[in-house]
Design a protein around this motif. Sequence first.
Motif: not given
Length: 115
Positions: A111-115
């Motif tokens: 989810l961190l990298n989905a930003e």
Amino acid sequence: MPNAQIHTIETPEQLDVVLKQFPAVLLLFGAPSCGVCQALKPQIADLLTREFPQMALAYIDCEAQGEIAASYQVFSLPVVETVFYGKTFGRFSKVFSLGDLKEAIARPYELLNAE
């Protein structure tokens, strides 16, 4: 490939800086006298380098930094806590595997990298 940089925490203020500077932090609470802790540290650094390169590794020596350990309610070793945006997402103590740790990091890290 170099291992993840290990931020050795010596004051509560240093810990606050690391937690604010990095959106993802793995806290490793250990001690020089804890053989398991010392064996885990390079393995965790390697795991973060390979699988989660945006995650910082902060090491807290509980023998030297008892105040920090107590504030995180760490009374046995080793303890690993994963923190994303200042919130704890996982905590492991005493008996756990690197696979357990990898699994716990994967979803919030994704989810961190989905930003």
